[in-house]
Design a protein around this motif. Structure first.
Motif, PDB file in Angstrom:
ATOM      1  N   LYS A   2       0.858  -1.189   0.000  1.00 10.45           N
ATOM      2  CA  LYS A   2       0.000   0.000   0.000  1.00 10.45           C
ATOM      3  C   LYS A   2       0.893   1.237   0.000  1.00 10.45           C
ATOM      4  CE  LYS A   2      -2.739  -0.865   3.544  1.00 10.45           C
ATOM      5  NZ  LYS A   2      -3.945  -0.910   4.410  1.00 10.45           N
ATOM      6  N   LYS A  34      -1.378  -1.310  -4.319  1.00 15.54           N
ATOM      7  CA  LYS A  34      -2.532  -0.485  -3.979  1.00 15.54           C
ATOM      8  C   LYS A  34      -2.016   0.927  -3.779  1.00 15.54           C
ATOM      9  CE  LYS A  34      -4.956  -4.303  -1.883  1.00 15.54           C
ATOM     10  NZ  LYS A  34      -5.255  -5.009  -0.634  1.00 15.54           N
ATOM     11  N   TYR A  51      -8.779   6.957  -6.897  1.00 13.10           N
ATOM     12  CA  TYR A  51      -7.742   6.810  -5.869  1.00 13.10           C
ATOM     13  C   TYR A  51      -7.084   8.142  -5.502  1.00 13.10           C
ATOM     14  CZ  TYR A  51      -4.627   6.567  -9.980  1.00 13.10           C
ATOM     15  OH  TYR A  51      -3.954   6.823 -11.154  1.00 13.10           O
TER      16      TYR A  51
END
Length: 199
Positions: A2, A34, A51
């Protein structure tokens, strides 16, 4: 992994930094990571777009198209902190630096920075190398990059910028990538030979 990318300069501006961040986000996502991007909004309102997380901001007085934000308690910042990124990659030294430092502090998340600008030259032009200017940026660099896991520089020349003379964290030279498929095209042997003879 992430990864939180962050930059004061992003989709609402034209320039090299936003292009690097966009390319990096797309590249990391294509590799299966991610990714979220934290940036400044182009208005006094925070919002999400996929995002991308945009934090409300106001027009800066010192440079066209530059934005400022003091919204340290914005709900979107809390949402990003609750996402618990593994690493934060910061691309500017402005308002977003404060945001990501707050996010990183809680979970001891490492922050790496990419430094894109020779601020002494940018601010003082041909007077960039006089002692008071270099001294100011040496001190500024020590404060700005203190506690970062690493700083990425786009070229060997960037290592000589005044702001890095006293920085103690690791410095790495990694040139900024480009989306080469945007600039590539097939060229026949004949066209290549003609270009070579002409140029």
């Amino acid at each position: 992994m992430k990864i939180l990318l962050s930059s004061d300069c992003y989709t609402f501006q034209t320039g090299g930094i936003n292009r690097v961040v966009l390319s990096l986000a797309e590249g990391l996502i294509s590799l299966g990571h991610k990714v979220k991007v934290l940036a400044l909004s182009n208005r006094n309102e925070s919002f999400k777009d996929g995002y991308n997380y945009y934090i409300r901001s106001i027009q800066a007085f010192y440079y066209p198209d530059q934005r400022l934000s003091f919204a340290r308690r914005d709900p979107l910042l809390k949402e990003l902190a609750d996402w618990h990124p593994d690493i934060i990659h910061l691309h500017t030294e402005g308002a977003c630096k404060g945001f990501v430092q707050d996010i990183a502090k809680k979970d001891h998340i490492p922050i790496i920075m990419t430094a894109h600008t020779d601020y002494a030259r940018f601010v003082f032009g041909r007077f960039y190398n006089i002692f008071p200017v270099r001294l100011f940026f040496r001190v500024w660099g020590q404060v700005t990059y203190h506690g970062k896991a690493a700083v990425i520089l786009p070229s060997k020349k960037a290592c000589s910028y005044a702001q890095f003379e006293k920085v103690t964290c690791p410095l790495f030279v990694i040139p900024s990538g480009i989306m080469k498929e945007r600039y590539q095209r097939r060229v026949s042997r004949e066209e290549k030979a003609e270009l070579l003879s002409r140029l």
